[in-house]
Every structure is written in structure tokens, then in C-alpha cells.
Design a protein around this motif. Structure first.
Motif, PDB file in Angstrom:
ATOM      1  N   SER A  28       0.624  -0.779   0.287  1.00  0.00           N
ATOM      2  CA  SER A  28       0.285   0.177   0.043  1.00  0.00           C
ATOM      3  C   SER A  28       0.861   1.672   0.317  1.00  0.00           C
ATOM      4  CB  SER A  28      -0.821   0.332   1.141  1.00  0.00           C
ATOM      5  OG  SER A  28      -1.608  -1.320   1.769  1.00  0.00           O
ATOM      6  N   LEU A  30       1.026   5.466  -1.195  1.00  0.00           N
ATOM      7  CA  LEU A  30       0.536   6.907  -1.685  1.00  0.00           C
ATOM      8  C   LEU A  30       1.274   7.962  -2.123  1.00  0.00           C
ATOM      9  CD1 LEU A  30      -1.537   9.264  -1.277  1.00  0.00           C
ATOM     10  CD2 LEU A  30       0.062   9.655   1.542  1.00  0.00           C
ATOM     11  N   HIS A  32       2.190  11.646  -3.279  1.00  0.00           N
ATOM     12  CA  HIS A  32       2.063  12.771  -3.334  1.00  0.00           C
ATOM     13  C   HIS A  32       2.950  13.362  -3.892  1.00  0.00           C
ATOM     14  CE1 HIS A  32       4.867  13.610   0.225  1.00  0.00           C
ATOM     15  NE2 HIS A  32       4.275  12.313   0.549  1.00  0.00           N
ATOM     16  N   GLU A  40      -0.502  10.599 -10.954  1.00  0.00           N
ATOM     17  CA  GLU A  40      -1.439   9.062 -11.522  1.00  0.00           C
ATOM     18  C   GLU A  40      -0.609   8.233 -12.352  1.00  0.00           C
ATOM     19  OE1 GLU A  40      -5.911   9.369 -11.433  1.00  0.00           O
ATOM     20  OE2 GLU A  40      -5.853  11.822 -10.777  1.00  0.00           O
ATOM     21  N   TYR A 126     -15.286  10.923  -3.602  1.00  0.00           N
ATOM     22  CA  TYR A 126     -15.399   9.552  -3.415  1.00  0.00           C
ATOM     23  C   TYR A 126     -17.178   9.540  -2.412  1.00  0.00           C
ATOM     24  CZ  TYR A 126     -11.274   8.290  -5.211  1.00  0.00           C
ATOM     25  OH  TYR A 126     -10.031   7.966  -6.388  1.00  0.00           O
ATOM     26  N   VAL A 152      -5.600   4.759  -7.124  1.00  0.00           N
ATOM     27  CA  VAL A 152      -6.487   5.633  -6.214  1.00  0.00           C
ATOM     28  C   VAL A 152      -6.298   7.532  -6.888  1.00  0.00           C
ATOM     29  CG1 VAL A 152      -8.756   6.142  -4.365  1.00  0.00           C
ATOM     30  CG2 VAL A 152      -7.924   3.793  -4.841  1.00  0.00           C
ATOM     31  N   ALA A 155      -7.059  10.471  -3.379  1.00  0.00           N
ATOM     32  CA  ALA A 155      -7.739  10.135  -2.441  1.00  0.00           C
ATOM     33  C   ALA A 155      -8.099  10.992  -1.685  1.00  0.00           C
ATOM     34  CB  ALA A 155      -6.364   9.304  -1.873  1.00  0.00           C
ATOM     35  N   LEU A 186      -2.500   4.972  -3.594  1.00  0.00           N
ATOM     36  CA  LEU A 186      -3.007   5.578  -3.469  1.00  0.00           C
ATOM     37  C   LEU A 186      -1.978   7.205  -3.961  1.00  0.00           C
ATOM     38  CD1 LEU A 186      -4.363   4.283  -1.267  1.00  0.00           C
ATOM     39  CD2 LEU A 186      -4.932   6.277  -0.093  1.00  0.00           C
ATOM     40  N   THR A 187      -2.750   8.322  -3.860  1.00  0.00           N
ATOM     41  CA  THR A 187      -2.081   9.919  -4.444  1.00  0.00           C
ATOM     42  C   THR A 187      -3.215  10.439  -4.371  1.00  0.00           C
ATOM     43  OG1 THR A 187      -3.972   9.931  -7.219  1.00  0.00           O
ATOM     44  CG2 THR A 187      -1.847   8.755  -7.237  1.00  0.00           C
ATOM     45  N   SER A 188      -2.166  12.017  -4.001  1.00  0.00           N
ATOM     46  CA  SER A 188      -3.022  13.144  -3.605  1.00  0.00           C
ATOM     47  C   SER A 188      -2.327  14.051  -3.616  1.00  0.00           C
ATOM     48  CB  SER A 188      -3.257  12.042  -1.647  1.00  0.00           C
ATOM     49  OG  SER A 188      -3.525  13.436  -1.792  1.00  0.00           O
ATOM     50  N   LEU A 194      -5.902  13.559   4.523  1.00  0.00           N
ATOM     51  CA  LEU A 194      -6.086  11.972   4.783  1.00  0.00           C
ATOM     52  C   LEU A 194      -6.892  11.691   6.102  1.00  0.00           C
ATOM     53  CD1 LEU A 194      -3.907  10.677   2.122  1.00  0.00           C
ATOM     54  CD2 LEU A 194      -6.548  10.331   1.584  1.00  0.00           C
TER      55      LEU A 194
END
Length: 380
Positions: A28, A30, A32, A40, A126, A152, A155, A186-188, A194
Motif C-alpha cells: 500500500s 501513497l 503525493h 497518477e 468518493y 486511487v 484520495a 493512492l495519489t494525493s 486524508l
């Protein structure tokens, strides 16, 4: 059409490729960093590395069946999720179906145009139905390989006002106990939004802004833009290909860029006008609905004019993007009594707030009317 290659982020790619080669890639992650820098696309590159049948030392091979199908957004075990506006639906079951249908429509738009910039009339988010669709797919066996990958995007949109806390909590359960054959990326652009419990269960990978040369190369190679025009646009993109695409919504159309530039100049002059009527007239000249992409580009242009004004006011004219005769205008504006660089910085923040509102179902005329008053107060 296939996805464009990844531009920039060489250090991050090398680190991730090394971790995958050593079998230490987290389940998992992230990804960012600032908006528009290709997070993405980087996540899809990583999905290729995870699924690649013949990976190289520096990443996916790009030639195997898995790599090619991911490039075309057709791999049955790689699922790309992103925020969407809430469709009208009477029951939770129908909402789930309509959200999945809307995701399919958006994916088709991205297949048809790899440089597609999503534009919605309502704020995307979402919703519980989206996360339930994701959970359902995560619980299934891989269709053709040994793993599944979920990207995702954005996020942080799991917890805006338009979404629900239940969606983020449901996704948290998946992060706590992901299936062994599943990788979650995940991207943010705003990881601080979050839930802390989500951030604690992902490995953060920070991406930096691209160089102006990297953005220029993208515009020349992917949009077939002339080198000089690409260099000018790259210089004001702030290291973000996504920003460059918003400033060139017609794929590098010089007429669109010039129109947005002129509109941004007119808005700045209206904000500084002594007459309130000038600000109302400028706001009323914008369409009350539709043309979201054009309105977003107009706000981007106003932000650039303000950035240049701040550069002049702070004594840094060498960083001005709109040169030539426009620089003379900026110098006149910067000499106004009471105008200070810190005030221009506050005005830029007001534009950023307006840009966030423009992503939702808010009348552009109302946004602009309030924005121009706020800009005038900040510059006075």
C-alpha cells in the motif's frame, strides 16, 4: 491511444524499481506532491512494474502483454478509480451501478485522449458506492495474472463535504486487511486531508515538481507544440504538466492561450478599477454555467498575472512570464499607492480558493464577482 510516457521523477522511479527488484515494494503506497505533476501517471507506471512479465532493472519493459494492456487502460486486473460527481439515484444499489457506469465513461474518455483533463459541473468526490465497487473488485481473484492493482487518484476527495465519512472508513478497512494478491496505490495533492488512520497504513512517496525543460519536452513531443510556444507555456506551468494542459485546453491552441491571457489581464484591471460596475460587468461577461474548462483556464491566467505583478512589486522582474508591452502594464499597476507584494500574495490565495469552488456546482458569475472584490481588497 496509449498513455504518454512518464516525464521526470527519475529518482523516484529508480527507488521504486529497486524496491520491486528486491521484493521490498510495499503493498500500500501513497504517491503525493503538487497538483498536476503526474502522480497518477506515475502510479500507472508502478502498476506496470508490478504486473510486468519481463521487468527491467529500471522499471517495466513496456513491451509485454501486461504493459501494453495497461498502457491502453484495458488490463482486467488493473483498476483506476478517481472522484466523480454524485449521480442521481433512488437507492444505494442504483447509486453503485451509476457510479461504476460513470467511471467507465470517464475511462473511455481517457482511452480516447491520454491528455484528457476531466471537467465536471458538480464537485467530484468518493462516495460509499464507489468504495463498495472497489471492495468488490478487490475481493475477486485476478482475471489473467497473479495480482491485482488499484490506483486511487485524488484520495483526499474521500472526505470533502460532498462525500461521506463512511466512504473513507470503508476504504480504511481494505487498507487494514488487503487481500494478499492486491497492491493499492493512492495519489494525493493534499495528503493532510486524508484520515490519519489512512496515512498511517501507506508508504508515502513524495514527487517533486518537474523542470521547465521536462514540461516543454512533454508539450513538444505529446502535443506537437512549437518549441518556442512550448517553452513559454512551460515557464508559467510551475513544473506541472497538468497546469500546462489546463492553460492549453485545445491541445496547444495559440488562440486559446492568447484569449485566456487577455481575459486574465481584463480581470486584473477590473479588480483594480475604481468603479464597482466594472467588476460586475466583468463577472457578468462569464457564462453562468457550462464551459468549465474555459473558466478554469481564465482563473489560471488571472493567477499568472498576479504572480507577475508580485514579481514586479518585489523587485524581481526577471521572473515575469508575460513580458513585452504587458510588463509595462504590470509596472504601472505595481506603482499604485498602497500595493505591496504581500497583498498580491493574498490575492493569489483568493484565486486558488475560487479555483476550488469552480470544480463544484457553483455559478461562475458568483465566483468571479466575489473574487474580484476580494482581489481589490487584497491589493489595496
Amino acid at each position: 491511444m496509449p498513455l504518454p510516457p512518464v516525464y521526470g521523477h527519475a529518482d523516484a522511479r529508480a527507488m521504486l524499481a529497486s524496491a520491486a527488484r528486491a521484493g521490498n515494494l510495499s503493498q500500500s503506497l501513497l504517491v503525493h506532491g503538487p497538483a498536476g505533476i503526474g502522480k497518477e501517471r506515475m502510479a500507472m507506471w508502478l502498476a506496470q512494474r508490478v504486473m510486468c512479465e519481463a521487468p527491467r532493472a529500471d522499471g517495466p519493459c513496456g513491451q509485454c502483454r501486461s504493459c501494453r494492456s495497461i498502457d491502453r487502460l484495458e488490463h482486467p486486473d488493473v483498476h483506476w478509480f478517481f472522484p466523480l460527481p454524485r449521480p442521481d439515484a433512488a437507492t444505494p444499489e442504483k447509486l453503485r451501478d451509476k457510479l461504476e457506469e460513470a467511471r467507465g465513461v470517464e475511462l473511455e474518455a481517457r482511452r480516447a485522449n491520454p491528455h484528457h483533463v476531466p471537467q465536471f459541473d458538480k464537485a467530484p468526490a468518493y462516495f460509499m458506492g464507489t468504495i463498495q465497487n472497489l471492495q468488490r473488485l478487490a475481493g475477486m481473484r485476478p482475471a489473467v495474472g497473479s495480482r491485482k492493482v488499484f490506483v486511487v487518484g485524488d484520495a483526499e476527495a474521500m472526505v470533502p463535504q460532498e462525500s461521506s465519512q463512511e466512504a473513507a472508513n470503508a476504504f480504511l478497512k481494505l487498507l487494514e486487511e488487503p487481500p494478499a494478491d492486491t497492491t493499492l496505490i493512492l495519489t494525493s495533492s493534499n495528503p493532510g486531508a486524508l484520515l490519519p488512520t489512512i496515512k498511517s497504513r501507506v508508504l508515502p512517496i513524495r514527487l517533486l515538481r518537474l523542470t521547465a525543460d521536462e514540461v516543454r519536452d512533454f508539450l513538444v513531443r505529446e502535443l506537437k507544440m512549437a518549441d518556442g510556444e512550448a517553452a513559454s507555456l512551460a515557464a508559467v506551468s510551475e513544473g506541472a504538466i497538468g497546469r500546462a494542459l489546463r492553460l492549453a485546453p485545445a491541445g496547444g491552441n495559440a488562440g486559446t492561450l492568447q484569449r485566456q491571457r487577455e481575459t486574465g489581464r481584463e480581470l486584473l484591471q477590473a479588480a483594480l478599477a475604481d468603479s464597482e460596475a466594472a467588476r460586475f460587468a466583468a463577472a457578468n461577461a462569464v457564462a453562468p454555467s457550462g464551459a468549465r474548462g474555459e473558466f478554469t483556464g481564465t482563473l489560471e491566467s488571472l493567477a499568472l498575472w498576479l504572480r507577475d505583478l508580485m514579481a514586479i512589486a518585489a523587485g524581481a522582474p526577471d521572473t515575469v512570464a508575460y513580458a513585452g508591452a504587458d510588463e509595462a502594464l504590470l509596472r504601472r499597476l505595481a506603482s499604485r499607492p498602497g500595493l505591496r507584494a504581500e497583498g498580491v500574495a493574498r490575492a493569489i490565495l483568493h484565486v486558488q480558493e475560487a479555483q476550488e469552488m469552480a470544480g463544484g456546482n457553483v455559478n461562475p458569475q458568483l465566483i468571479l464577482s466575489d473574487l474580484l472584490r476580494s482581489v481589490r481588497r487584497a491589493l489595496s
